[in-house]
Write a protein that holds these residues in place. Structure first.
Motif, PDB file in Angstrom:
ATOM      1  N   LYS A   1       0.839  -1.196   0.000  1.00  0.00           N
ATOM      2  CA  LYS A   1       0.000   0.000   0.000  1.00  0.00           C
ATOM      3  C   LYS A   1       0.880   1.254   0.000  1.00  0.00           C
ATOM      4  O   LYS A   1       0.607   2.213  -0.732  1.00  0.00           O
ATOM      5  CB  LYS A   1      -0.919  -0.004   1.224  1.00  0.00           C
ATOM      6  CG  LYS A   1      -1.876   1.174   1.233  1.00  0.00           C
ATOM      7  CD  LYS A   1      -2.837   1.122   2.410  1.00  0.00           C
ATOM      8  CE  LYS A   1      -3.705   2.378   2.405  1.00  0.00           C
ATOM      9  NZ  LYS A   1      -4.583   2.418   3.599  1.00  0.00           N
ATOM     10  N   ALA A   2       1.933   1.228   0.835  1.00  0.00           N
ATOM     11  CA  ALA A   2       2.834   2.382   0.889  1.00  0.00           C
ATOM     12  C   ALA A   2       3.483   2.623  -0.475  1.00  0.00           C
ATOM     13  O   ALA A   2       3.578   3.766  -0.941  1.00  0.00           O
ATOM     14  CB  ALA A   2       3.913   2.154   1.953  1.00  0.00           C
ATOM     15  N   ILE A   3       3.903   1.542  -1.117  1.00  0.00           N
ATOM     16  CA  ILE A   3       4.527   1.634  -2.448  1.00  0.00           C
ATOM     17  C   ILE A   3       3.548   2.231  -3.465  1.00  0.00           C
ATOM     18  O   ILE A   3       3.877   3.141  -4.218  1.00  0.00           O
ATOM     19  CB  ILE A   3       4.924   0.212  -2.941  1.00  0.00           C
ATOM     20  CG1 ILE A   3       6.033  -0.380  -2.088  1.00  0.00           C
ATOM     21  CG2 ILE A   3       5.275   0.223  -4.419  1.00  0.00           C
ATOM     22  CD1 ILE A   3       7.409   0.034  -2.454  1.00  0.00           C
ATOM     23  N   THR A   4       2.334   1.687  -3.436  1.00  0.00           N
ATOM     24  CA  THR A   4       1.328   2.109  -4.408  1.00  0.00           C
ATOM     25  C   THR A   4       0.987   3.587  -4.234  1.00  0.00           C
ATOM     26  O   THR A   4       0.900   4.338  -5.208  1.00  0.00           O
ATOM     27  CB  THR A   4       0.064   1.237  -4.258  1.00  0.00           C
ATOM     28  OG1 THR A   4       0.482  -0.124  -4.224  1.00  0.00           O
ATOM     29  CG2 THR A   4      -0.878   1.417  -5.413  1.00  0.00           C
ATOM     30  N   ARG A   5       0.843   3.998  -2.965  1.00  0.00           N
ATOM     31  CA  ARG A   5       0.520   5.401  -2.707  1.00  0.00           C
ATOM     32  C   ARG A   5       1.656   6.324  -3.138  1.00  0.00           C
ATOM     33  O   ARG A   5       1.431   7.399  -3.673  1.00  0.00           O
ATOM     34  CB  ARG A   5       0.217   5.613  -1.208  1.00  0.00           C
ATOM     35  CG  ARG A   5      -1.080   4.980  -0.759  1.00  0.00           C
ATOM     36  CD  ARG A   5      -2.270   5.690  -1.425  1.00  0.00           C
ATOM     37  NE  ARG A   5      -3.499   4.932  -1.258  1.00  0.00           N
ATOM     38  CZ  ARG A   5      -4.303   5.032  -0.199  1.00  0.00           C
ATOM     39  NH1 ARG A   5      -4.004   5.855   0.783  1.00  0.00           N
ATOM     40  NH2 ARG A   5      -5.398   4.319  -0.118  1.00  0.00           N
TER      41      ARG A   5
END
Lengths: 241, 377
Positions: free
Chosen positions: B262-266
């Motif tokens: 999620k952190a990567i995607t954001r």
């Protein structure tokens, strides 16, 4: 039969052409360059062809020094030799640097038993023994220095190569001090003409592992209920190279 | 030529097409391919052979350069033969040889480039020493016939870059990572959690059963105007979070993976969103504005979905070549050679050097965090 020989296993970068039918060395090009083999090799090959007055098409076989020697250097020569073999549709033979040493010794001092010894530069020695007729009497191997001394104690033939003084335990012999044995390109090209392509494939002879250890202690501890490593993960959808 | 090869006519070549043999050995895939390019710019892949070394490297949790170089030299000539045979062609009818000369692991690059040099010399063909990144950048012209300029996001184990592709040999780097590559972040997370290598598929798979909100991982550089990336802080945060709750259960692993992803995607959404805005301004009247994604991380479906939605939002076409052409392959190298050949660009001398570091955009300034030796990724 015209043989093209390539040597990039050590400090030298050389190409030679040999007419095996006439037993005549046609040309040698190259020098001790230390590094830059990948940049210079093709130029040296062209120089050798020019001075021999031959075209690359005239080459019937390619011979390459496969080591032991510099890992990178060996691969530069082997990759080029195999590329030529593929494009010219000619056989490619691999010749060890230990056998070129033994061949030179026989050429210089006549038939005798020879132990070729190359300083591995890590307190170890690359060794291979050869019978008086030049055929190998042992496999090429890497020996830790003390074991090599024990194993070859009382060897009766001639001991040659950069590791000879180390093996004999001479007082000022220190591993790594001596520059690696230069390959005698004339020996390489003649051995290349004699070799059976089936028995002498052009594969690197590293005699040493890749020096990589699986990294341990990196992962965090897993709880008891944990599934086996690599079990259900990895659904094959893709990969990160 | 062998008897068998001599009987094989180059039946697959069409009127006016040029054929290029491509060789790729920059990382852990040994690959060879023959690609055709017609006078109208239409490309066809006649063969695309890839030998992956994943098994050789898996015990180490990453690519070991010496192991990779050893595997390349053993396999490459056989793969080239297979690629020529599969394409139904021969070296004497091929128009050029293209080999990856960088960036990448120097031992592997040497093997591919030396093989390419020898073949080019023996067959009397021009040699193109290709930048691996250019191969990725031009792939979309082979698969989707894209017109310049388009935006490319390259996300792999070795690279994380946002590049404006303006023409063959004309690239503007808009953003790059200042530390780790994105694929590297996936691999290191997998290694930390005891998941198999390569880490991308393993982390994605574990993330499916996880809670993406359990951990709040940093989203580096989010909100900043420049378009660079950073993933090493995220890697450290993941390690600290895992160590804090060790021993970790399967659910913990799933939650960490989901939160990491999620952190990567954001982060990507913020960075790429800004990039698309800038591109849209520049290409306001482009009928075919497009974002191309390349690299192994492009296989991640969460990232793909996010990019797709983002492109729709900006009115930009989203182009994702097939995964086989997103990961390392030789078809893209052959194609880059074919594009150069079509433009009559000069071939390279047989003294050309491989380059472990070779930025696509020669004008791009080094970014802080690169270290002395220049761009890592």
């Amino acid at each position: 039969m015209i043989v093209l020989a390539l040597d990039t296993a050590g400090a030298a970068c050389r190409a030679a052409l040999f007419d095996a039918t006439a037993g005549r060395l046609l040309a040698v090009a190259g020098e001790e360059i230390g590094k830059g083999h990948a940049e210079h090799l093709l130029g040296f090959i062209d120089m050798a062809l020019d001075s021999a007055g031959r075209e690359l098409d005239a080459v019937d076989r390619i011979a390459v020094a496969v080591g032991p020697g510099s890992f990178t250097g060996i691969r530069v020569g082997v990759a080029a030799a195999r590329g030529f073999g593929l494009a010219l549709d000619r056989p490619v033979v691999g010749i060890s640097t230990l056998s070129t040493l033994a061949f030179s010794a026989r050429a210089n001092s006549g038939s005798q038993e020879v132990l070729a010894v190359i300083d591995g530069r890590r307190e170890d020695l690359f060794c291979q023994s050869f019978a008086a007729d030049g055929t190998p009497s042992s496999r090429p191997e890497l020996w830790p220095l003390p074991k090599a001394r024990e194993h070859f104690a009382g060897y009766r033939g001639a001991i040659i190569g950069s590791g000879a003084a180390l093996l004999a335990g001479l007082p000022d012999a220190v591993s790594g001090r001596i520059t690696p044995d230069p390959v005698d390109i004339a020996a390489l090209v003649q051995l290349g003409a004699l070799a059976d392509p089936q028995e002498a494939p052009a594969r690197p002879l590293y005699l040493r592992g890749p020096d990589a250890k699986p990294q341990e202690g990196f992962a965090v501890a897993r709880a008891q209920d944990s599934r086996a490593q690599g079990g259900e993960t990895g659904d094959g959808e893709g990969q990160t190279p | 030529m062998t008897a068998a090869a001599a009987n094989t006519l180059p039946h697959q070549r069409r009127e006016g097409e040029s054929l290029v043999l491509g060789i790729e050995t920059s990382c852990d895939e040994t690959a060879a391919s023959v690609v055709a390019r017609g006078p109208d710019g239409v490309g066809r892949i006649l063969s695309d052979v890839v030998l992956s070394q994943i098994a050789e490297h898996s015990a180490y949790g990453g690519v070991v350069p010496e192991i990779a170089a050893r595997a390349h030299v053993e396999a490459l000539d056989g793969l080239i033969k297979a690629a020529l045979a599969e394409a139904g062609t021969r070296l004497d009818v091929v128009d050029a040889v293209a080999a990856t000369a960088g960036p990448g692991l120097i031992g592997g690059l040497l093997v591919g480039l030396m093989t390419g040099k020898a073949i080019a010399r023996a067959a009397g063909k021009p040699l193109y020493a290709i930048n691996h990144l250019e191969g990725h950048a031009l792939t979309a012209r082979l698969t989707d016939r894209l017109a310049f300029p388009y935006l490319m996001l390259l996300v792999s184990g070795g690279h994380t870059q946002l590049v404006l592709v303006k023409g063959v040999g004309d690239y503007e780097r808009w953003g790059t990572t200042i530390d780790d590559a994105l694929g590297e972040a996936f691999d290191k997370t997998a290694k930390l959690l005891g998941l198999p290598y390569p880490g991308g598929p393993a982390v994605e798979s574990a993330a499916r059963h996880g809670d993406p909100d359990r951990f709040s991982f940093p989203r580096p550089l989010v909100g900043e105007a420049r378009l660079d990336f950073s993933f090493s802080g995220l890697k450290t945060a993941v390690r600290q979070a895992a160590q804090a709750i060790a021993p970790v259960s399967d659910q913990d692993v799933a939650d960490i993976c989901a939160s990491f992803q999620k952190a990567i995607t954001r982060t990507l959404k913020d960075r790429i969103g800004r990039g698309l805005g800038r591109y849209r301004q520049l290409a306001a009247d482009l009928p075919e504005a497009a974002l191309v994604v390349a690299g192994g991380v492009a296989a991640n479906s969460a990232i793909r979905q996010m990019l797709q939605a983002l492109c729709a939002e900006h009115g930009v076409r989203f182009v994702a070549p097939p995964i086989k052409l997103c990961t390392d392959n030789a078809a893209m190298i052959a194609w880059a050679g074919a594009e150069r050949l079509a433009l009559d660009l000069a071939a390279d001398p047989l003294s050309v050097s491989p380059r472990s570091r070779w930025p696509l955009d020669a004008q791009a300034e080094a970014v802080i965090g690169y270290g002395k030796r220049g761009a890592k990724a």
